[in-house]
Scaffold this active site. Sequence first.
Site, short mmCIF file in Angstrom:
data_model
loop_
_atom_site.label_atom_id
_atom_site.label_comp_id
_atom_site.label_asym_id
_atom_site.label_seq_id
_atom_site.Cartn_x
_atom_site.Cartn_y
_atom_site.Cartn_z
N ASP A 39 50.86 60.33 42.81
CA ASP A 39 50.01 61.40 43.33
C ASP A 39 50.78 62.46 44.11
OD1 ASP A 39 50.43 59.57 45.40
OD2 ASP A 39 48.49 59.97 46.33
N GLU A 61 60.08 53.18 37.37
CA GLU A 61 61.09 54.07 37.95
C GLU A 61 62.51 53.53 37.79
OE1 GLU A 61 57.22 55.01 40.04
OE2 GLU A 61 58.31 53.17 39.56
N HIS A 124 49.10 56.14 52.50
CA HIS A 124 49.55 55.16 51.52
C HIS A 124 50.99 55.47 51.12
CE1 HIS A 124 48.06 58.54 49.12
NE2 HIS A 124 48.80 58.11 48.11
N HIS A 125 51.70 54.47 50.67
CA HIS A 125 53.12 54.53 50.29
C HIS A 125 54.04 54.69 51.50
CE1 HIS A 125 51.53 54.54 46.37
NE2 HIS A 125 51.73 55.79 46.01
N GLY A 422 77.40 47.46 37.06
CA GLY A 422 77.06 46.25 36.33
C GLY A 422 75.67 45.71 36.58
N ASP A 452 70.42 38.95 24.90
CA ASP A 452 69.02 38.51 24.93
C ASP A 452 68.51 38.30 26.35
OD1 ASP A 452 70.59 36.27 25.36
OD2 ASP A 452 69.72 35.07 23.75
N ASN A 479 72.16 34.73 22.09
CA ASN A 479 73.08 33.61 22.35
C ASN A 479 72.59 32.73 23.50
OD1 ASN A 479 73.56 35.39 24.40
ND2 ASN A 479 75.74 35.68 23.98
N GLY A 481 70.85 33.11 26.47
CA GLY A 481 70.90 33.28 27.92
C GLY A 481 72.04 34.11 28.44
N GLU A 485 77.37 34.92 33.00
CA GLU A 485 77.14 34.10 34.19
C GLU A 485 77.59 32.66 33.94
OE1 GLU A 485 76.52 35.99 36.43
OE2 GLU A 485 75.05 37.51 35.89
#
Length: 570
Positions: A39, A61, A124-125, A422, A452, A479, A481, A485
Amino acid sequence: MASTDIATQELKNPIDVTEYLFRRLREVGIRSVHGVPGDYNLAALDYLPGCDLNWVGNCNELNAGYAADGYARVNGISAIVTTFGVGELSALNAIAGSYSEFVPVVHIVGQPTTQSQRDGMLLHHTLGNGDFDVFNKMSSAISCYVARLNDPHDAATLIDSAIRECWIRSRPVYITLPTDIVAAKVNGDRLKTPIDLSLPKNDPEKEDYVVDVVLKYLHAAKNPIILVDACAIRHRVLEEVQDLVEKSGLPTFVTPMGKGAINETHKNFGGVYAGNGSNPGVSEAVEASDLILSIGAIKSDFNTTGFTYRIGQLNTIDFHSTYVRVRYSEYPDTNMKGVLRKVVQRMKSLTPGPIPPLTNRLSDGERASTDQTITHNWLWPIVGQWLREKDVIITETGTANFGIWDTRFPANVTAISQVLWGSIGYSMGACQGAALAAKEQKNRRTILFIGDGSIQLTVQELSTILRNKLNPIVFVICNEGYTIERYIHGWDAKYNDIQPWDYANIPKAFGAKENYQGYRIKTRDELNKLFADQEFNSSDKLRLVELYMPRDDAPAGLKLTAEAAAKRNG
């Protein structure tokens, strides 16, 4: 109101602040604006059509920020509009990434009226404490310039300064637009004079001295080489770099973040230098050099395979946007653009050293193999054979980003990857922005390789791609996951697993019909057949390919970098 009316009457050619802002955006090459309506920005968005700007309209956003980043990397600069508080904060991760990686994004935030802010109203916000400066303070640390348009008297000046700083410094700027300033008047005659986007000139005497010092070491070197990194792209010195490569004949290398900076079909191009993760023969050639002309370096962990560079400062000349460092002597307030141009002009003939051979040919072992499993060693040279000139290729910071090191590009390819910041899922949003900019430039394919796990964070941008009639080719590496990591920590840990999705059918849930085609590829023969399919290569549809690869397979560079990260984290 009377004083405002008098001030407006004094303007020879009054124009609304928002129209002025949007016309300036168009002047610097922006054709589409990303963001999400709220708004406090709705009245401003009404001005877009009249300023001949396209509204993209993203799903959230954060994705809009990623998309603006991708658009800027292809187009040169971009803009995003968010609303106060909830909207702008959702975009901040993306804006921080643009700041980290020197990407020029104009972030415009619609705010409550200036009177509401002065009165500290419980709107608001807000945080409910009357503090309307808190979000501005958050953004100021990840913006190179802040323009608060609280007064129409200085609004035009602030807008021009913000856009100039965004371009010159190649980093995000933050512009606030309160709702009562949207239609306030400024002097429209200023638009007759374009914003000066030229770099500040170096002091001529100082510049000449630095050039003389550079040439002294360059002409004395026995085996000099050129190493090009990301800031050569971001700070727009590629023309100077290309002329340096051409005239010097020196072996030329790029870093992972510098991919796309050099024509990789050029006879001088020797490959990607990333320390221990370098292509065969590259590390030996770079590290044996007695002088490295390092242009726009960002020596981060992922860009150097865990800080495994073995090049000393005593053998290095660093060229940057604000300084030049020759060995251990630094020359501040000297931008590389002017210095490089004069080095090219005054350079004597050199005797180049050998250049490592580089090809997209598969190794003898891979060519002879009857295995149909799609592995990284096999995939990335094949991708290099399939790419075309002027393609835009985006790789997520995971297996894809490290794998692309082994791909030799055709000429004029734009490579996008968020190696330093990253942020997982970045590349899906960036793909939307890049594909839009590529569409505006005409005849450029946009290709994304994303994991994925990564796509599950930002998959909604497939919807934005469909709504804007874009046609990128999206490869989802299936693959099981978070592979990068896993290599850092927790190989079999539950937190590195994901829910398997039916990726090929997701666009249909977003309303895709005849404007979409999905594929599932599990063998090498299937991928080769797909790459040879003319309809697949030239379609005006969104194409999404599920590309199945083993869970435990990864490029060598990723394994080495992950190992180094694990040691530091421990």
